[in-house]
Design an enzyme around this catalytic site. Structure first.
Site, PDB file in Angstrom:
ATOM      1  N   CYS A  86     -20.944   8.914   3.203  1.00 20.39           N
ATOM      2  CA  CYS A  86     -20.712  10.297   2.783  1.00 20.39           C
ATOM      3  C   CYS A  86     -19.367  10.820   3.307  1.00 20.39           C
ATOM      4  O   CYS A  86     -18.313  10.375   2.850  1.00 20.39           O
ATOM      5  CB  CYS A  86     -21.895  11.161   3.198  1.00 20.39           C
ATOM      6  SG  CYS A  86     -22.015  12.679   2.248  1.00 20.39           S
ATOM      7  N   HIS A 177     -26.692   8.419   2.469  1.00 21.02           N
ATOM      8  CA  HIS A 177     -26.920   8.251   3.914  1.00 21.02           C
ATOM      9  C   HIS A 177     -28.093   7.308   4.196  1.00 21.02           C
ATOM     10  O   HIS A 177     -29.207   7.785   4.439  1.00 21.02           O
ATOM     11  CB  HIS A 177     -27.315   9.597   4.533  1.00 21.02           C
ATOM     12  CG  HIS A 177     -26.249  10.630   4.551  1.00 21.02           C
ATOM     13  ND1 HIS A 177     -25.408  10.820   5.623  1.00 21.02           N
ATOM     14  CD2 HIS A 177     -25.901  11.559   3.633  1.00 21.02           C
ATOM     15  CE1 HIS A 177     -24.590  11.825   5.367  1.00 21.02           C
ATOM     16  NE2 HIS A 177     -24.868  12.291   4.166  1.00 21.02           N
ATOM     17  N   GLU A 179     -28.709   5.937   6.873  1.00 22.15           N
ATOM     18  CA  GLU A 179     -29.132   6.180   8.258  1.00 22.15           C
ATOM     19  C   GLU A 179     -30.207   7.255   8.349  1.00 22.15           C
ATOM     20  O   GLU A 179     -30.828   7.433   9.391  1.00 22.15           O
ATOM     21  CB  GLU A 179     -27.918   6.543   9.138  1.00 22.15           C
ATOM     22  CG  GLU A 179     -27.340   7.949   8.965  1.00 22.15           C
ATOM     23  CD  GLU A 179     -26.444   8.103   7.726  1.00 22.15           C
ATOM     24  OE1 GLU A 179     -26.416   7.202   6.868  1.00 22.15           O
ATOM     25  OE2 GLU A 179     -25.785   9.159   7.627  1.00 22.15           O
TER      26      GLU A 179
HETATM   27  N1  GLN Z   1     -19.598  17.603   1.811  1.00 23.43           N
HETATM   28  C1  GLN Z   1     -19.130  16.982   3.035  1.00 23.43           C
HETATM   29  C2  GLN Z   1     -17.631  16.869   3.025  1.00 23.43           C
HETATM   30  O1  GLN Z   1     -17.036  16.996   1.994  1.00 23.43           O
HETATM   31  C3  GLN Z   1     -19.764  15.634   3.230  1.00 23.43           C
HETATM   32  C4  GLN Z   1     -21.241  15.804   3.438  1.00 23.43           C
HETATM   33  C5  GLN Z   1     -21.903  14.722   4.205  1.00 23.43           C
HETATM   34  O2  GLN Z   1     -21.308  13.898   4.894  1.00 23.43           O
HETATM   35  N2  GLN Z   1     -23.206  14.730   4.125  1.00 23.43           N
HETATM   36  O3  GLN Z   1     -17.061  16.646   4.051  1.00 23.43           O
END
Ligand code: GLN
Length: 193
Positions: A86, A177, A179
């Site tokens: 992410c 994710h 994790e």
């Molecule tokens: N929306 C977040 C960003 O742009 C990322 C979200 C996440 O890691 N769950 O940094």
């Protein structure tokens, strides 16, 4: 699986880094082989590294402040396995769509932040994951997608026609994710890279 001697690092300046530690422990990585990375000194001796979920603008600022960015870029360029989940994938990306924000630029992709819309911030769905030949549970939290990638980038997973996992040699990015689930199959796969 990775050789037992491998030291597995998790970038720990902000975000859900503890969850990755738990997942690696469940994969059998002993505590003395796990390292939280907050400084360049912590990175010395680390063989493979995870960049967790979090907030990419915040982490970008902190990496610049702590001077950790160049060391992470070198780590990636040395061919050591690096996996961004992410926010971590955003941090690895060469380009962030429509924004000027700090990123390491090691993964030849353009990412779109918060790609699944403002009203649906979070959902869980099974997604295919090519290297494992099976689906994995994808937890998407304000998740990015890959909207463009260079020739060295392999697509590992798509959800509703959107690219949600990629690999470029030693570098892996997932929009979701693993994790945050009980399933450690992606962590095990990463340990085997
Ligand atoms: N929306 C977040 C960003 O742009 C990322 C979200 C996440 O890691 N769950 O940094």
């Amino acid at each position: 699986m990775a050789p037992v001697a491998d030291v597995v690092g998790v970038l720990a300046v902000q975000g859900d880094f503890e969850k990755h530690l738990v997942a690696f422990r469940r994969c059998g990585v002993p505590d003395d082989r796990l390292r939280l990375v907050k400084t360049t000194e912590h990175l010395a001796g680390v063989d493979r590294l995870v960049l967790p979920g979090g907030e990419s603008t915040t982490v970008g600022l902190l990496l610049q402040r702590f001077g950790l960015g160049p060391a992470l870029i070198e780590f990636a360029q040395e061919g050591k396995p690096m996996w961004g989940t992410c926010m971590g994938m955003i941090m690895m990306a060469a380009r962030v769509e429509d924004r000027k924000q700090y990123s390491l630029g090691v993964l030849d992709v353009t990412v779109r932040r918060n790609a699944f819309g403002a009203q649906v911030h979070s959902f869980e769905v099974d997604v295919p994951f090519k290297p494992l030949d099976e689906t994995v549970t994808g937890v998407f939290i304000r998740a990015p997608i890959v909207v463009e990638s260079g020739p060295a980038v392999e697509v590992l997973s798509e959800y509703e026609g959107k690219v949600v996992a990629v690999r470029q040699g030693n570098l892996v990015g997932t929009s979701f994710h693993p994790e945050l689930t009980d399933d450690t199959s992606l962590h095990r796969w990463f340990l085997g890279l």
